[in-house]
Write an enzyme that holds these catalytic residues in place. Structure first.
Site, PDB file in Angstrom:
ATOM      1  N   HIS A 122       0.799  -1.236   0.000  1.00 53.67           N
ATOM      2  CA  HIS A 122       0.000   0.000   0.000  1.00 53.67           C
ATOM      3  C   HIS A 122       0.829   1.281   0.000  1.00 53.67           C
ATOM      4  O   HIS A 122       0.267   2.370   0.035  1.00 53.67           O
ATOM      5  CB  HIS A 122      -0.966   0.023   1.199  1.00 53.67           C
ATOM      6  CG  HIS A 122      -0.290   0.286   2.516  1.00 53.67           C
ATOM      7  ND1 HIS A 122       0.349  -0.682   3.227  1.00 53.67           N
ATOM      8  CD2 HIS A 122      -0.148   1.428   3.231  1.00 53.67           C
ATOM      9  CE1 HIS A 122       0.860  -0.172   4.336  1.00 53.67           C
ATOM     10  NE2 HIS A 122       0.577   1.117   4.359  1.00 53.67           N
TER      11      HIS A 122
HETATM   12  C1  UD1 Z   1      -2.305   5.717   5.621  1.00 52.19           C
HETATM   13  C2  UD1 Z   1      -1.020   6.315   6.168  1.00 52.19           C
HETATM   14  C3  UD1 Z   1       0.098   5.287   6.043  1.00 52.19           C
HETATM   15  C4  UD1 Z   1      -0.273   3.980   6.703  1.00 52.19           C
HETATM   16  C5  UD1 Z   1      -1.622   3.494   6.183  1.00 52.19           C
HETATM   17  C6  UD1 Z   1      -2.047   2.295   6.985  1.00 52.19           C
HETATM   18  C7  UD1 Z   1      -0.729   8.733   5.870  1.00 52.19           C
HETATM   19  C8  UD1 Z   1      -0.041   9.777   5.081  1.00 52.19           C
HETATM   20  N1  UD1 Z   1      -0.619   7.478   5.394  1.00 52.19           N
HETATM   21  O1  UD1 Z   1      -2.115   5.467   4.260  1.00 52.19           O
HETATM   22  O2  UD1 Z   1       1.264   5.783   6.680  1.00 52.19           O
HETATM   23  O3  UD1 Z   1       0.727   3.040   6.420  1.00 52.19           O
HETATM   24  O4  UD1 Z   1      -2.602   4.514   6.334  1.00 52.19           O
HETATM   25  O5  UD1 Z   1      -2.961   1.508   6.322  1.00 52.19           O
HETATM   26  O6  UD1 Z   1      -1.330   9.030   6.868  1.00 52.19           O
HETATM   27  N2  UD1 Z   1      -9.575   4.652   1.955  1.00 52.19           N
HETATM   28  C9  UD1 Z   1     -10.803   4.046   1.855  1.00 52.19           C
HETATM   29  N3  UD1 Z   1     -11.290   3.450   2.988  1.00 52.19           N
HETATM   30  C10 UD1 Z   1     -10.636   3.448   4.166  1.00 52.19           C
HETATM   31  C11 UD1 Z   1      -9.388   4.062   4.237  1.00 52.19           C
HETATM   32  C12 UD1 Z   1      -8.860   4.663   3.114  1.00 52.19           C
HETATM   33  O7  UD1 Z   1     -11.440   4.039   0.822  1.00 52.19           O
HETATM   34  O8  UD1 Z   1     -11.170   2.920   5.158  1.00 52.19           O
HETATM   35  C13 UD1 Z   1      -9.045   5.355   0.770  1.00 52.19           C
HETATM   36  C14 UD1 Z   1      -9.004   6.873   1.061  1.00 52.19           C
HETATM   37  O9  UD1 Z   1     -10.222   7.456   0.791  1.00 52.19           O
HETATM   38  C15 UD1 Z   1      -7.913   7.344   0.168  1.00 52.19           C
HETATM   39  C16 UD1 Z   1      -6.965   6.143   0.125  1.00 52.19           C
HETATM   40  O10 UD1 Z   1      -7.699   5.006   0.562  1.00 52.19           O
HETATM   41  O11 UD1 Z   1      -8.383   7.591  -1.109  1.00 52.19           O
HETATM   42  C17 UD1 Z   1      -5.762   6.358   1.010  1.00 52.19           C
HETATM   43  O12 UD1 Z   1      -6.134   6.599   2.360  1.00 52.19           O
HETATM   44  P1  UD1 Z   1      -5.223   7.507   3.314  1.00 52.19           P
HETATM   45  O13 UD1 Z   1      -5.684   7.369   4.708  1.00 52.19           O
HETATM   46  O14 UD1 Z   1      -5.074   8.878   2.775  1.00 52.19           O
HETATM   47  O15 UD1 Z   1      -3.781   6.883   3.160  1.00 52.19           O
HETATM   48  P2  UD1 Z   1      -3.330   5.351   3.269  1.00 52.19           P
HETATM   49  O16 UD1 Z   1      -2.737   4.950   1.981  1.00 52.19           O
HETATM   50  O17 UD1 Z   1      -4.429   4.549   3.845  1.00 52.19           O
HETATM   51  N1  UDP Z   2      -3.554  -5.806   9.022  1.00 57.32           N
HETATM   52  C1  UDP Z   2      -4.817  -6.385   9.184  1.00 57.32           C
HETATM   53  N2  UDP Z   2      -5.500  -6.794   8.066  1.00 57.32           N
HETATM   54  C2  UDP Z   2      -4.989  -6.687   6.808  1.00 57.32           C
HETATM   55  C3  UDP Z   2      -3.711  -6.096   6.658  1.00 57.32           C
HETATM   56  C4  UDP Z   2      -3.030  -5.651   7.783  1.00 57.32           C
HETATM   57  O1  UDP Z   2      -5.295  -6.526  10.310  1.00 57.32           O
HETATM   58  O2  UDP Z   2      -5.662  -7.080   5.842  1.00 57.32           O
HETATM   59  C5  UDP Z   2      -2.837  -5.320  10.215  1.00 57.32           C
HETATM   60  C6  UDP Z   2      -1.422  -5.818  10.350  1.00 57.32           C
HETATM   61  O3  UDP Z   2      -1.365  -7.066  10.999  1.00 57.32           O
HETATM   62  C7  UDP Z   2      -0.773  -4.724  11.171  1.00 57.32           C
HETATM   63  C8  UDP Z   2      -1.461  -3.478  10.650  1.00 57.32           C
HETATM   64  O4  UDP Z   2      -2.685  -3.911  10.064  1.00 57.32           O
HETATM   65  O5  UDP Z   2      -1.099  -4.899  12.543  1.00 57.32           O
HETATM   66  C9  UDP Z   2      -0.571  -2.801   9.654  1.00 57.32           C
HETATM   67  O6  UDP Z   2      -1.275  -1.862   8.960  1.00 57.32           O
HETATM   68  P1  UDP Z   2      -0.783  -1.302   7.543  1.00 57.32           P
HETATM   69  O7  UDP Z   2       0.096  -2.295   6.867  1.00 57.32           O
HETATM   70  O8  UDP Z   2      -2.002  -0.847   6.851  1.00 57.32           O
HETATM   71  O9  UDP Z   2       0.010   0.021   7.977  1.00 57.32           O
HETATM   72  P2  UDP Z   2       1.537   0.357   8.308  1.00 57.32           P
HETATM   73  O10 UDP Z   2       1.966  -0.503   9.434  1.00 57.32           O
HETATM   74  O11 UDP Z   2       2.321   0.163   7.052  1.00 57.32           O
HETATM   75  O12 UDP Z   2       1.486   1.806   8.658  1.00 57.32           O
END
Ligand code: UD1
Ligand code: UDP
Length: 365
Positions: free
Chosen positions: A207
């Site tokens: 991601h």
């Molecule tokens: C965010 C964090 C990243 C973290 C990740 C964990 C920032 C800059 N990034 O990235 O560090 O590793 O979360 O998973 O804060 N979206 C949905 N549904 C959801 C969540 C997100 O549709 O429940 C969509 C959002 O609308 C957006 C995209 O996914 O279009 C990205 O979401 P965003 O929270 O901005 O960043 P992540 O890539 O999730």
């Molecule tokens: N995780 C989860 N379901 C999934 C993918 C990840 O529960 O389908 C959990 C994972 O075990 C870890 C956390 O989500 O505890 C990590 O989140 P993510 O990789 O989105 O974010 P990051 O750690 O890179 O910020």
């Protein structure tokens, strides 16, 4: 009584804060605790499922901010969180991790002279193109209590000239969740549901914007996984960012049926899958730590990691982003050449208790 507001916004935040909320319970005569969810992650499978499984209370405040550019998201959270701060006048705000919610809420708190505790402080990838690196640096600079998960964090904060009196090496609250819910994870029936055998499948997550926000790179990742699925079951629970980018790609043609593309999974099912995987291929931060804890080989498809202990002492291999190279590393592991790892110091399931004990003393004094 002192009032604490903890902030969560994204999937990894829930996992890091749940143990802190539990550890605060015995201190209910010293602290009133309130929970604020910024809304950054909002899908049932990215948010609600974690509240249910991790036994978290319903948030006291839901800011409902998601979408938009970094500035729009950060500013929106700041504006809404400032209202909460002005109304509630907390003595302390706890922020976990490195996401936009972390930085936005710590900035709003700092401007109102509210004390800040940063859980998972000091991690550095030394790559400022990562949005998280900017979030980490800013949050650390304005925090009052810096709780560090691994030794590199201590070194980084010292090098940046942070007052040592603010720094506390407490371990990793993400691992606390894993330890606390170990039995429930064990009981997950997801292997049977997905038709998987222990040790005979690969788990994949991607991601990071640097990997999934450009079409060519994402197409190469899918081709790589499809190829891998020629000989192995490959399970890929897809993050919403990656899913929406995949939907924009021209069709990749028929995918191998051994490549299982799934929605994001709940915590128990996901950890059950990780714990029994032959190898995990990921660009996640937290998963590098969980695989090290579980002793499962992890191949990290990134050029750097802010969690070097997982490479230095754990089972993680930092493979870079050249997929031919990644493929060679994965094949070696599949042949049985697995790196043996051990645990980072203080990843023992009690980090949150240490954090709260320190806060109790510090805030009383
Ligand atoms: C965010 C964090 C990243 C973290 C990740 C964990 C920032 C800059 N990034 O990235 O560090 O590793 O979360 O998973 O804060 N979206 C949905 N549904 C959801 C969540 C997100 O549709 O429940 C969509 C959002 O609308 C957006 C995209 O996914 O279009 C990205 O979401 P965003 O929270 O901005 O960043 P992540 O890539 O999730
Ligand atoms: N995780 C989860 N379901 C999934 C993918 C990840 O529960 O389908 C959990 C994972 O075990 C870890 C956390 O989500 O505890 C990590 O989140 P993510 O990789 O989105 O974010 P990051 O750690 O890179 O910020």
């Amino acid at each position: 009584m002192k009032k604490i507001i903890s902030v969560v916004g994204t999937r990894p935040n829930f996992i890091k804060i749940a143990p802190i909320i539990r550890a605060l319970k015995p201190y209910s005569d010293q602290f009133t605790h309130l929970l604020c969810h910024t809304g950054q992650h909002f899908d049932e499978k990215m948010s609600t499922v974690f509240f249910d499984e991790l036994e978290m209370p319903k948030p006291d405040f839901f800011l409902g901010i998601n979408q938009g550019s970094h500035a729009v998201q950060t500013a929106g959270i700041m504006v809404e969180f400032e209202k909460v701060l002005l109304r509630e006048k907390p003595d302390l705000v706890i922020v976990p991790g490195d996401v936009n919610s972390t930085m936005a809420c710590s900035l709003a708190a700092a401007k109102l002279s509210v004390k800040i505790a940063h859980v998972e402080s000091g991690l550095r990838s030394f790559d400022r193109d990562m949005p998280e690196e900017v979030n980490r640096i800013i949050t650390d600079v304005i925090s009052d209590y810096l709780f560090v998960t691994e030794e590199s964090g201590l070194k980084n904060l010292k090098n940046e000239g942070v007052d040592p009196a603010k720094i506390f090496f407490t371990g990793n609250t993400m691992i606390d969740s894993l330890v606390y819910f170990r039995e429930k994870i064990k009981r997950s029936s997801t292997l049977e549901t997905l038709g998987l055998e222990e040790g005979k499948y690969i788990i994949v997550t991607f991601h990071r914007p640097s990997n999934v926000d450009n079409d060519a790179g994402l197409s190469e990742i899918i081709a790589f996984l499809n190829n891998l699925a020629g000989h192995h079951k490959v399970v890929f629970p897809i993050h919403p960012r990656t899913k929406s980018n995949l939907q924009k790609l021209p069709s990749a043609g028929a995918l191998n049926p051994n490549l299982l593309l799934l929605n994001p999974l709940g915590y128990f099912d996901f950890l059950k899958l990780i714990g029994n995987a032959e190898v995990v291929i990921t660009d996640s931060g937290g998963i590098q730590e969980e695989t090290t804890f579980l002793g499962v080989p992890c191949v990290t498809v990134r050029n750097n990691t802010e969690r070097p202990s997982t490479v230095d002492v754990g089972t993680n291999i930092l493979a870079g982003t050249n997929l031919a190279n990644v493929s060679m590393i994965v094949q070696e592991i599949l042949k049985g050449n697995k790196k043996q790892g051990r645990l980072s110091e203080l990843w023992d399931g009690h980090a949150a208790e240490r954090v709260v004990a320190i806060l109790s003393k510090q805030i009383a004094s």
